[in-house]
Design an enzyme around this catalytic site. Structure first.
Site, PDB file in Angstrom:
ATOM      1  N   ASP A 111       0.832  -1.203   0.000  1.00  0.00           N
ATOM      2  CA  ASP A 111       0.000   0.000   0.000  1.00  0.00           C
ATOM      3  C   ASP A 111       0.866   1.252   0.000  1.00  0.00           C
ATOM      4  OD1 ASP A 111      -2.835   1.215   0.576  1.00  0.00           O
ATOM      5  OD2 ASP A 111      -1.487   2.196   1.995  1.00  0.00           O
ATOM      6  N   TYR A 146       2.253  10.084   0.193  1.00  0.00           N
ATOM      7  CA  TYR A 146       3.393   9.528   0.925  1.00  0.00           C
ATOM      8  C   TYR A 146       4.733   9.907   0.292  1.00  0.00           C
ATOM      9  CZ  TYR A 146      -0.254   6.416   2.813  1.00  0.00           C
ATOM     10  OH  TYR A 146      -1.389   5.889   3.376  1.00  0.00           O
ATOM     11  N   GLN A 157     -10.627   1.710   2.690  1.00  0.00           N
ATOM     12  CA  GLN A 157      -9.487   1.728   3.605  1.00  0.00           C
ATOM     13  C   GLN A 157      -9.750   2.750   4.700  1.00  0.00           C
ATOM     14  OE1 GLN A 157      -4.721   2.776   3.547  1.00  0.00           O
ATOM     15  NE2 GLN A 157      -5.543   1.636   1.819  1.00  0.00           N
ATOM     16  N   PRO A 199      -3.133   0.080  12.140  1.00  0.00           N
ATOM     17  CA  PRO A 199      -3.652  -1.009  12.978  1.00  0.00           C
ATOM     18  C   PRO A 199      -3.034  -1.056  14.371  1.00  0.00           C
ATOM     19  CG  PRO A 199      -2.108  -1.875  11.361  1.00  0.00           C
ATOM     20  CD  PRO A 199      -2.356  -0.437  10.991  1.00  0.00           C
ATOM     21  N   LEU A 200      -1.898  -0.367  14.553  1.00  0.00           N
ATOM     22  CA  LEU A 200      -1.270  -0.308  15.865  1.00  0.00           C
ATOM     23  C   LEU A 200      -1.559   1.028  16.552  1.00  0.00           C
ATOM     24  CD1 LEU A 200       2.193  -1.918  15.013  1.00  0.00           C
ATOM     25  CD2 LEU A 200      -0.018  -3.018  15.452  1.00  0.00           C
ATOM     26  N   ILE A 242       8.910  -6.692  10.385  1.00  0.00           N
ATOM     27  CA  ILE A 242       8.196  -7.127   9.182  1.00  0.00           C
ATOM     28  C   ILE A 242       7.772  -8.589   9.345  1.00  0.00           C
ATOM     29  CG2 ILE A 242       8.416  -7.587   6.706  1.00  0.00           C
ATOM     30  CD1 ILE A 242      10.358  -5.173   6.586  1.00  0.00           C
TER      31      ILE A 242
END
Length: 258
Positions: free
Chosen positions: A30, A35, A145, A173-174, A222
């Site tokens: 993604d 970015y 998303q 997600p964290l 990772i």
């Protein structure tokens, strides 16, 4: 499981992390125009010993590029930076500024017909915005998303997407590190010999149709994130996280009426 690249802007480090992730087993990458790393992500894909057809690659157009007469040029620029002929998912990054459901998504649908994108995606859309998008677009909205983590579980949105065959991709997600300070998460991690990151990812993966995209740069992180996709938490542990009664939205904009 996907691999996020937000804030990964060092050319070689970004490329190497993407290569490492792909060769380790990730198949979903993604990125976004915002970015400023599409070229580095593309380098990582090129370096990896993984066939392009095996990779699900997504990028996002910023609100200033969402007018129908701008969309084709913006996508062409992204494809050039990524060094690919198509992206698997093209997202509306935020429903703001030049975004118009019929105008923008009509342009996306044309690119899909031309083979430059394979799926139409949106990001940061509520059920009401998804209703509008689905009504305006001639092709399916395949992905939404959104920010999703133990402090922002969004069960109603997940249920809506599940009911309309829309995959949910979970960014942050964290909770940008906040999961390391959530007692329910830290307790479950300690009890199972896991990291808090792995608990949060395993909790998300347990939800049908939800695909987390944690970012990481070191090989250990990772790998640890990828391994979390195979961790099955007990139903009681999942319920403890579901029952967290405080909420934190990190990526907030006035553009969306949450």
């Amino acid at each position: 499981m996907g691999f996020g690249t937000w804030q990964n802007t060092d050319p070689d480090a970004c490329a190497e992390s993407v290569r490492t992730a792909l060769e380790m087993g990730y198949r979903h990458i993604d990125t976004a125009q915002l970015y400023e790393n599409e070229a580095y992500v593309g380098d990582g894909i090129e370096r990896a010993d993984v066939d392009r057809e095996e990779i699900t690659l997504g990028t996002k157009l910023w609100p200033g590029d969402l007018a129908s007469d701008r969309v084709p040029e913006a996508v062409s620029e992204s494809l050039d930076r990524l060094g690919v002929d198509y992206v698997d998912v093209l997202y509306v990054h935020w429903p703001a500024k030049d975004y118009d459901a019929a105008d923008t998504l009509g342009a996306f649908a044309e690119l899909r017909d031309e083979g430059l994108i394979r799926h139409v995606g949106v990001s940061n859309f509520t059920p009401d915005l998804l209703d509008e998008a689905r009504a305006a677009c001639d092709v399916p909205i395949a992905v939404n998303q959104v920010e999703l983590h133990p402090l922002l579980p969004q069960p109603d949105l997940i249920e809506y997407c599940r009911g309309h065959d829309i995959e949910v991709v979970a960014y942050s997600p964290l909770a940008r590190g906040e999961v390391f300070e959530i007692p329910e998460v830290t307790d479950i991690a300690r009890e199972n010999g896991l990291s808090e990151a792995q608990v949060a990812i395993a909790w998300l993966v347990s939800k049908d149709g939800v695909n987390p995209i944690p970012k990481a740069s070191s090989e250990d992180h990772i790998r640890g994130n990828l391994e979390a996709a195979d961790i099955e938490l007990a139903s009681e542990e999942l319920a403890r996280i579901d029952g967290i009664d405080r909420e934190l939205r990190i990526a907030d904009r006035d553009w969306v009426d949450w």
